[in-house]
Design a protein around this motif. Sequence first.
Motif, short mmCIF file in Angstrom:
data_model
loop_
_atom_site.label_atom_id
_atom_site.label_comp_id
_atom_site.label_asym_id
_atom_site.label_seq_id
_atom_site.Cartn_x
_atom_site.Cartn_y
_atom_site.Cartn_z
N MET A 167 -16.08 23.70 -13.86
CA MET A 167 -16.48 25.09 -13.90
C MET A 167 -15.25 25.95 -13.64
SD MET A 167 -19.49 27.05 -11.73
CE MET A 167 -20.22 25.50 -11.35
N ASN A 168 -15.02 26.91 -14.52
CA ASN A 168 -13.85 27.78 -14.40
C ASN A 168 -14.10 28.91 -13.41
OD1 ASN A 168 -12.56 26.30 -16.35
ND2 ASN A 168 -13.10 27.68 -18.00
N ILE A 169 -13.05 29.26 -12.68
CA ILE A 169 -13.10 30.40 -11.78
C ILE A 169 -12.71 31.64 -12.58
CG2 ILE A 169 -12.07 31.47 -9.73
CD1 ILE A 169 -13.86 29.07 -9.09
N LEU A 170 -13.54 32.67 -12.50
CA LEU A 170 -13.26 33.91 -13.23
C LEU A 170 -12.20 34.70 -12.50
CD1 LEU A 170 -16.94 34.88 -14.06
CD2 LEU A 170 -15.35 33.52 -15.42
N THR A 171 -11.22 35.20 -13.25
CA THR A 171 -10.09 35.88 -12.63
C THR A 171 -9.92 37.32 -13.08
OG1 THR A 171 -8.62 35.00 -14.33
CG2 THR A 171 -8.80 33.74 -12.28
N THR A 172 -10.78 37.82 -13.96
CA THR A 172 -10.68 39.23 -14.34
C THR A 172 -11.93 39.97 -13.87
OG1 THR A 172 -11.77 39.07 -16.51
CG2 THR A 172 -9.39 38.59 -16.42
N LYS A 173 -11.74 41.25 -13.58
CA LYS A 173 -12.87 42.06 -13.13
C LYS A 173 -13.95 42.15 -14.20
CE LYS A 173 -10.70 44.90 -9.67
NZ LYS A 173 -10.58 46.20 -9.07
N GLU A 174 -13.55 42.20 -15.44
CA GLU A 174 -14.52 42.31 -16.54
C GLU A 174 -15.41 41.07 -16.60
OE1 GLU A 174 -11.17 42.78 -16.95
OE2 GLU A 174 -11.28 44.99 -16.98
N GLN A 175 -14.80 39.89 -16.51
CA GLN A 175 -15.58 38.65 -16.53
C GLN A 175 -16.52 38.58 -15.33
OE1 GLN A 175 -12.22 35.98 -16.42
NE2 GLN A 175 -12.52 35.38 -18.57
N ALA A 176 -16.01 38.93 -14.16
CA ALA A 176 -16.81 38.87 -12.94
C ALA A 176 -17.95 39.88 -12.99
CB ALA A 176 -15.93 39.11 -11.72
N ALA A 177 -17.68 41.07 -13.48
CA ALA A 177 -18.73 42.09 -13.58
C ALA A 177 -19.82 41.65 -14.54
CB ALA A 177 -18.13 43.43 -14.04
N ARG A 178 -19.44 41.04 -15.63
CA ARG A 178 -20.41 40.54 -16.61
C ARG A 178 -21.30 39.47 -15.97
NH1 ARG A 178 -17.22 38.21 -20.49
NH2 ARG A 178 -16.29 40.25 -20.76
N LEU A 179 -20.69 38.56 -15.21
CA LEU A 179 -21.45 37.51 -14.54
C LEU A 179 -22.40 38.11 -13.51
CD1 LEU A 179 -22.11 34.53 -14.04
CD2 LEU A 179 -20.19 34.49 -12.40
N ALA A 180 -21.92 39.07 -12.73
CA ALA A 180 -22.78 39.71 -11.72
C ALA A 180 -23.99 40.36 -12.39
CB ALA A 180 -21.99 40.74 -10.92
N ARG A 181 -23.76 41.09 -13.48
CA ARG A 181 -24.88 41.73 -14.19
C ARG A 181 -25.86 40.69 -14.72
NH1 ARG A 181 -20.62 44.86 -16.12
NH2 ARG A 181 -20.64 43.78 -18.11
N ALA A 182 -25.36 39.60 -15.24
CA ALA A 182 -26.24 38.55 -15.79
C ALA A 182 -27.08 37.91 -14.69
CB ALA A 182 -25.41 37.48 -16.50
N ILE A 183 -26.46 37.59 -13.58
CA ILE A 183 -27.18 36.94 -12.47
C ILE A 183 -28.26 37.88 -11.93
CG2 ILE A 183 -26.97 36.15 -10.08
CD1 ILE A 183 -24.18 35.03 -10.87
N GLU A 236 -9.74 37.13 -4.73
CA GLU A 236 -8.94 38.36 -4.80
C GLU A 236 -9.63 39.49 -5.57
OE1 GLU A 236 -7.23 35.33 -7.73
OE2 GLU A 236 -7.73 35.32 -5.61
N LEU A 237 -10.72 39.18 -6.26
CA LEU A 237 -11.48 40.21 -6.98
C LEU A 237 -12.51 40.90 -6.10
CD1 LEU A 237 -12.10 38.53 -10.45
CD2 LEU A 237 -10.36 40.21 -9.82
N ASN A 238 -12.56 40.54 -4.82
CA ASN A 238 -13.52 41.12 -3.87
C ASN A 238 -14.95 40.92 -4.37
OD1 ASN A 238 -14.61 42.45 -1.71
ND2 ASN A 238 -13.68 44.44 -2.18
N PRO A 239 -15.36 39.66 -4.53
CA PRO A 239 -16.68 39.39 -5.11
C PRO A 239 -17.84 39.93 -4.28
CG PRO A 239 -15.69 37.36 -4.26
CD PRO A 239 -14.64 38.43 -4.20
N GLU A 240 -17.68 40.05 -2.96
CA GLU A 240 -18.76 40.56 -2.12
C GLU A 240 -19.12 41.98 -2.52
OE1 GLU A 240 -15.84 39.35 -0.88
OE2 GLU A 240 -16.46 37.47 0.06
N ARG A 241 -18.12 42.82 -2.61
CA ARG A 241 -18.34 44.23 -2.98
C ARG A 241 -18.88 44.34 -4.40
NH1 ARG A 241 -17.61 49.43 -2.14
NH2 ARG A 241 -16.53 50.77 -3.61
N MET A 242 -18.30 43.59 -5.31
CA MET A 242 -18.72 43.65 -6.70
C MET A 242 -20.19 43.25 -6.84
SD MET A 242 -17.04 41.82 -10.05
CE MET A 242 -15.45 42.55 -9.72
N PHE A 243 -20.58 42.19 -6.18
CA PHE A 243 -21.97 41.73 -6.27
C PHE A 243 -22.91 42.77 -5.69
CE2 PHE A 243 -25.77 39.39 -5.12
CZ PHE A 243 -25.98 38.59 -6.23
N ASP A 244 -22.58 43.30 -4.52
CA ASP A 244 -23.46 44.27 -3.85
C ASP A 244 -23.61 45.55 -4.67
OD1 ASP A 244 -23.92 42.48 -1.82
OD2 ASP A 244 -22.52 43.42 -0.42
#
Length: 87
Positions: free
Chosen positions: A1-17, A60-68
Amino acid sequence: MNILTTKEQAARLARAIISDVAIYNQEKVESGIKNDNIFEILTEEIEEGRQHFYSRVAPELNPERMFDLTLVDILIKRAGKIESVIW
């Protein structure tokens, strides 16, 4: 499983979840908005999604804040049509 390293990828995953949580738990979302206890009603589902998100996103993308922030955007703002004492 790949670790997402861009804000765009992470934001897309957060929205999907979080969209999946909302879609598969529509009755709980509606009840939680109406009764102002959405986070309590969906604790288990949100936590499962949160852990999945954290496992896939670089720290480093601050996933806690992004998810919340995404959680509020999708679960709360999109539910604005539901009558509630909170608005």
